[in-house]
Design a protein around this motif. Structure first.
Motif, mmCIF file in Angstrom:
data_model
loop_
_atom_site.group_PDB
_atom_site.id
_atom_site.type_symbol
_atom_site.label_atom_id
_atom_site.label_comp_id
_atom_site.label_asym_id
_atom_site.label_seq_id
_atom_site.Cartn_x
_atom_site.Cartn_y
_atom_site.Cartn_z
ATOM 1 N N THR A 75 24.570 47.467 47.238
ATOM 2 C CA THR A 75 25.166 48.807 47.340
ATOM 3 C C THR A 75 26.467 48.927 46.547
ATOM 4 N N ASP A 76 26.846 47.855 45.851
ATOM 5 C CA ASP A 76 28.046 47.868 45.018
ATOM 6 C C ASP A 76 27.647 47.932 43.556
ATOM 7 N N GLY A 77 28.597 48.287 42.713
ATOM 8 C CA GLY A 77 28.364 48.309 41.278
ATOM 9 C C GLY A 77 29.641 47.958 40.540
ATOM 10 N N VAL A 78 29.476 47.382 39.366
ATOM 11 C CA VAL A 78 30.614 47.032 38.523
ATOM 12 C C VAL A 78 30.464 47.771 37.205
ATOM 13 N N VAL A 79 31.526 48.466 36.801
ATOM 14 C CA VAL A 79 31.539 49.198 35.537
ATOM 15 C C VAL A 79 32.311 48.382 34.512
ATOM 16 N N ARG A 80 31.689 48.198 33.354
ATOM 17 C CA ARG A 80 32.315 47.474 32.239
ATOM 18 C C ARG A 80 32.050 48.242 30.955
ATOM 19 N N GLY A 81 32.921 48.030 29.986
ATOM 20 C CA GLY A 81 32.688 48.648 28.692
ATOM 21 C C GLY A 81 33.556 48.048 27.615
ATOM 22 N N TRP A 82 33.303 48.471 26.415
ATOM 23 C CA TRP A 82 34.095 48.061 25.259
ATOM 24 C C TRP A 82 34.116 49.241 24.286
ATOM 25 N N ALA A 83 35.116 49.258 23.439
ATOM 26 C CA ALA A 83 35.245 50.343 22.455
ATOM 27 C C ALA A 83 35.502 49.761 21.076
ATOM 28 N N ARG A 84 35.010 50.460 20.076
ATOM 29 C CA ARG A 84 35.354 50.119 18.706
ATOM 30 C C ARG A 84 36.849 50.383 18.529
ATOM 31 N N PRO A 85 37.474 49.697 17.584
ATOM 32 C CA PRO A 85 38.915 49.895 17.376
ATOM 33 C C PRO A 85 39.279 51.367 17.196
ATOM 34 N N GLU A 103 28.457 56.484 41.621
ATOM 35 C CA GLU A 103 28.749 56.793 43.022
ATOM 36 C C GLU A 103 27.881 57.936 43.535
ATOM 37 N N GLY A 104 27.772 59.014 42.754
ATOM 38 C CA GLY A 104 27.043 60.200 43.207
ATOM 39 C C GLY A 104 25.537 60.077 43.115
ATOM 40 N N ALA A 105 25.029 59.651 41.961
ATOM 41 C CA ALA A 105 23.579 59.616 41.740
ATOM 42 C C ALA A 105 22.939 58.323 42.239
ATOM 43 N N LEU A 106 23.656 57.214 42.106
ATOM 44 C CA LEU A 106 23.074 55.930 42.496
ATOM 45 C C LEU A 106 23.541 55.462 43.869
ATOM 46 N N GLY A 107 24.557 56.100 44.434
ATOM 47 C CA GLY A 107 25.056 55.734 45.761
ATOM 48 C C GLY A 107 25.763 54.399 45.814
ATOM 49 N N LEU A 108 26.356 53.989 44.692
ATOM 50 C CA LEU A 108 27.036 52.693 44.639
ATOM 51 C C LEU A 108 28.525 52.835 44.916
ATOM 52 N N ALA A 109 29.094 51.836 45.557
ATOM 53 C CA ALA A 109 30.552 51.691 45.658
ATOM 54 C C ALA A 109 30.965 50.927 44.401
ATOM 55 N N VAL A 110 31.791 51.555 43.560
ATOM 56 C CA VAL A 110 32.021 51.042 42.219
ATOM 57 C C VAL A 110 33.416 50.461 42.051
#
Length: 113
Positions: A75-85, A103-110
């Motif tokens: 029921t948890d989720g981790v958000v990760r990302g990267w960006a170009r310079p 949180e809204g669509a998947l019901g995860l605590a993020v």
């Protein structure tokens, strides 16, 4: 599940692509990702609901500026990302939008990572 498009204000989020119309692989290489199967793996992860990722794009050109994703763990989720310079602003806006989706669509605590 199929990739879901998200409007993040100034930025447009869509599934990663490498086809005859759109090819995100040059942008991925800018982010240090040179695996030729990366886009296909991200599509498989959507289908299996293991990880949900988006190309963060400039809406008028479709150019990929960043990638952001959420990985569910129960029921948890981790958000990760990267960006170009030079595109940290796109990543920040996309991260907020993906958090709301998770949180809204998947019901995860993020949490951010």
């Amino acid at each position: 599940m199929e990739p879901i498009e998200i409007n993040a204000g100034t930025w447009y989020l869509r599934g990663l692509r490498a086809d005859d119309r759109v090819d995100d692989r040059p942008a991925l290489r800018d982010g240090g990702i040179d695996d030729p199967g990366y886009v296909a793996e991200r599509a498989r992860q959507w289908a299996d609901e293991d990880h949900f990722s988006w190309a963060v794009c400039e809406p008028t050109t479709g150019e990929m500026l960043a990638e952001v994703g959420v990985t569910p763990h129960g029921t948890d989720g981790v958000v990760r990302g990267w960006a170009r310079p030079g595109h940290a602003d796109a990543l920040a806006a996309a991260t907020d939008a993906v958090r709301r989706f998770a949180e809204g669509a998947l019901g995860l605590a993020v949490a951010d990572c």
